[in-house]
Design a protein around this motif. Structure first.
Motif, mmCIF file in Angstrom:
data_model
loop_
_atom_site.group_PDB
_atom_site.id
_atom_site.type_symbol
_atom_site.label_atom_id
_atom_site.label_comp_id
_atom_site.label_asym_id
_atom_site.label_seq_id
_atom_site.Cartn_x
_atom_site.Cartn_y
_atom_site.Cartn_z
ATOM 1 N N LEU A 5 0.832 -1.207 0.000
ATOM 2 C CA LEU A 5 0.000 0.000 0.000
ATOM 3 C C LEU A 5 0.866 1.257 0.000
ATOM 4 O O LEU A 5 0.614 2.201 -0.751
ATOM 5 C CB LEU A 5 -0.931 -0.002 1.212
ATOM 6 N N ASP A 6 1.884 1.275 0.862
ATOM 7 C CA ASP A 6 2.788 2.431 0.904
ATOM 8 C C ASP A 6 3.352 2.731 -0.477
ATOM 9 O O ASP A 6 3.336 3.876 -0.951
ATOM 10 C CB ASP A 6 3.960 2.165 1.861
ATOM 11 N N ASP A 7 3.863 1.699 -1.130
ATOM 12 C CA ASP A 7 4.513 1.874 -2.429
ATOM 13 C C ASP A 7 3.524 2.317 -3.499
ATOM 14 O O ASP A 7 3.812 3.215 -4.308
ATOM 15 C CB ASP A 7 5.193 0.572 -2.860
ATOM 16 N N ALA A 8 2.338 1.698 -3.509
ATOM 17 C CA ALA A 8 1.353 2.007 -4.554
ATOM 18 C C ALA A 8 0.788 3.413 -4.394
ATOM 19 O O ALA A 8 0.585 4.139 -5.378
ATOM 20 C CB ALA A 8 0.223 0.971 -4.527
ATOM 21 N N ILE A 9 0.526 3.820 -3.145
ATOM 22 C CA ILE A 9 -0.036 5.152 -2.913
ATOM 23 C C ILE A 9 0.972 6.236 -3.270
ATOM 24 O O ILE A 9 0.647 7.218 -3.947
ATOM 25 C CB ILE A 9 -0.499 5.295 -1.452
ATOM 26 N N THR A 10 2.209 6.074 -2.819
ATOM 27 C CA THR A 10 3.214 7.098 -3.120
ATOM 28 C C THR A 10 3.488 7.174 -4.621
ATOM 29 O O THR A 10 3.718 8.261 -5.155
ATOM 30 C CB THR A 10 4.515 6.833 -2.345
ATOM 31 N N ALA A 11 3.421 6.032 -5.313
ATOM 32 C CA ALA A 11 3.614 6.053 -6.767
ATOM 33 C C ALA A 11 2.473 6.800 -7.447
ATOM 34 O O ALA A 11 2.694 7.605 -8.369
ATOM 35 C CB ALA A 11 3.710 4.627 -7.301
ATOM 36 N N ALA A 12 1.240 6.553 -7.004
ATOM 37 C CA ALA A 12 0.084 7.249 -7.586
ATOM 38 C C ALA A 12 0.163 8.742 -7.311
ATOM 39 O O ALA A 12 -0.167 9.566 -8.174
ATOM 40 C CB ALA A 12 -1.214 6.671 -7.018
ATOM 41 N N MET A 13 0.608 9.109 -6.123
ATOM 42 C CA MET A 13 0.749 10.530 -5.792
ATOM 43 C C MET A 13 1.776 11.218 -6.683
ATOM 44 O O MET A 13 1.562 12.332 -7.167
ATOM 45 C CB MET A 13 1.153 10.692 -4.322
ATOM 46 N N ARG A 14 2.902 10.548 -6.905
ATOM 47 C CA ARG A 14 3.937 11.136 -7.770
ATOM 48 C C ARG A 14 3.412 11.338 -9.181
ATOM 49 O O ARG A 14 3.568 12.397 -9.791
ATOM 50 C CB ARG A 14 5.165 10.222 -7.820
#
Length: 415
Positions: free
Chosen positions: A44-53
């Protein structure tokens, strides 16, 4: 707020409701366990931060709470680009069309008190509504009245962009709506319209004899234990608050919208709350039960609220001031600078609250729906939100409602 998009469902920008057959929400589905173990949390951490970027989102606050079990609560990015302060669950935020869940609750409480009938014409209670003798209270709450959505009016939108600090009255908003003919005969189809909920706010005031903000404080916020939730009467937002960023300006420049006046949303989208309060509110909204065991609404009235009807949007249904998306029940919200998701997955005993501090959707469609889709694909794959296309009906609806594959640029505010 919406339409700034229906945001609703959920105010906001687009709406994702599926063609659901009429019937109660799937709260009786077989129990489904959601485990937030370290591996899932890392994904979740990785996917959310990627979507935010990728979508250039300044900040995201997210809580996925599982009753009596592990939960996932995170803040990514910032609550204030000037200081870099992170979002926290007790920070105040504007929740747009999630406001509709409170306003319609007030109406349904008056139904329980025997003071309002859902299937009575709105003209029974309010004068001056075009075709009001043929539009029922129920049709207003379920977005089937046909009344034009004032936030779709081009002159109103131009006025909002030119002066976002203007204080609008409910009557001014209705005058804008009523200059337009009805979009369709009452009850013949679904269409998100903030006009409906403004009328319901006036109905609560007329029947209760109290200003809407006072009624909600005494009969909804207080009993539900929502100490940080309010319907403001001005533009101020308490501290500490999340700063919201928008490009809903005459020249399209990005600005801090925190001090914009939300009066244009009023009963449809002006409420201020916190992630913590929304975490407490959503289970009450979906169950109809207060924390002390008392009922917020009578069982029969709650069942009427959760009777989801088709919206014409994929995987999205709408009840009485509440929506269902891929099994999740609640509402979305959006207004300049802010997007909110507040939903419950009853069979998993899971509550999802997402706060995004920008409404600059662009090619990604509704940003809060983008994050919700990202989270649910990993945490609840059997009930994953479809990818946002436009915006949820508030999930709404933004102008039209929630989202889909290739999003269209936002042109109006939601709710």
């Amino acid at each position: 707020m919406t339409r700034y998009r229906m945001a609703p469902l959920l105010a906001a920008a687009s709406l994702l409701l599926g063609l659901l057959s009429a019937g109660p929400a799937p709260a009786a589905a077989a129990p489904h366990r959601v485990d937030i173990d370290p591996a899932v949390a890392e994904k979740l951490d990785d996917a959310i931060t990627a979507a935010m970027r990728e979508a250039s989102i300044p900040g995201v606050g997210i809580g996925l709470w599982i009753d009596g079990d592990d939960s996932y609560v995170r803040a990514f990015g910032t609550a204030d680009k000037a200081t870099g302060i992170p979002i926290k669950t007790d920070m105040y935020t504007r929740i747009g069309s999630v406001t509709k869940t409170f306003a319609v609750t007030g109406v349904l409480q008056l139904v329980d008190d025997g003071k309002v009938r859902l299937d009575a014409p709105v003209s029974t209670y309010l004068d001056g509504v075009p075709g009001g003798a043929h539009i029922t209270v129920r049709q207003l709450a379920e977005m089937r009245s046909g009344l034009y959505n004032y936030t779709e009016d081009p002159r109103w939108m131009a006025a909002l962009k030119a002066d976002p600090y203007h204080a609008w009255t409910p009557r001014e908003l209705l005058d804008i709506a009523f200059r337009h003919p009805a979009d369709f005969p009452p009850g013949t189809r679904w269409e998100y319209s903030n006009t409906n909920t403004v009328l319901l706010g006036l109905l609560v005031e007329k029947i209760s004899g109290q200003p809407l903000h006072t009624y909600l404080e005494q009969h909804v916020f207080e009993p539900a234990g929502l100490d940080a939730t309010s319907l403001p009467t001005g533009a101020a937002i308490p501290s500490p608050y999340i700063h919201g960023y928008t490009n809903l300006t005459p020249d399209g420049a990005a600005v801090d919208a925190s001090s914009f006046n939300p009066s244009w949303g009023w009963a449809a989208g002006a409420v201020i709350s916190t992630m913590d309060d929304l975490h407490a509110w959503v289970p009450i909204l979906v169950s109809g039960k207060l924390p002390d065991g008392d009922r917020l609404l009578e069982p029969g009235t709650q069942a009427e609220r959760l009777r989801m009807l088709p919206t014409g949007q994929h995987e999205v249904g709408y009840g009485l001031g509440i929506s269902e998306i891929d099994g999740w029940i609640g509402h979305t919200g959006e207004l300049p600078g802010y997007e909110t998701v507040a939903f419950r997955l009853p069979q998993a005993r899971a509550t999802l609250v997402i706060v995004v501090n920008t409404d600059t959707d662009g090619k990604f469609g509704n940003l809060s729906s983008l994050i919700a889709s990202t989270v649910t694909k990993i945490a609840t794959p059997d009930n994953a939100w479809s990818p946002p296309q436009e915006a949820h009906p508030e999930v709404v609806p933004e102008p039209s409602a929630p989202s889909a594959p290739t999003p269209a640029p936002k042109t109006t505010p939601s709710g």
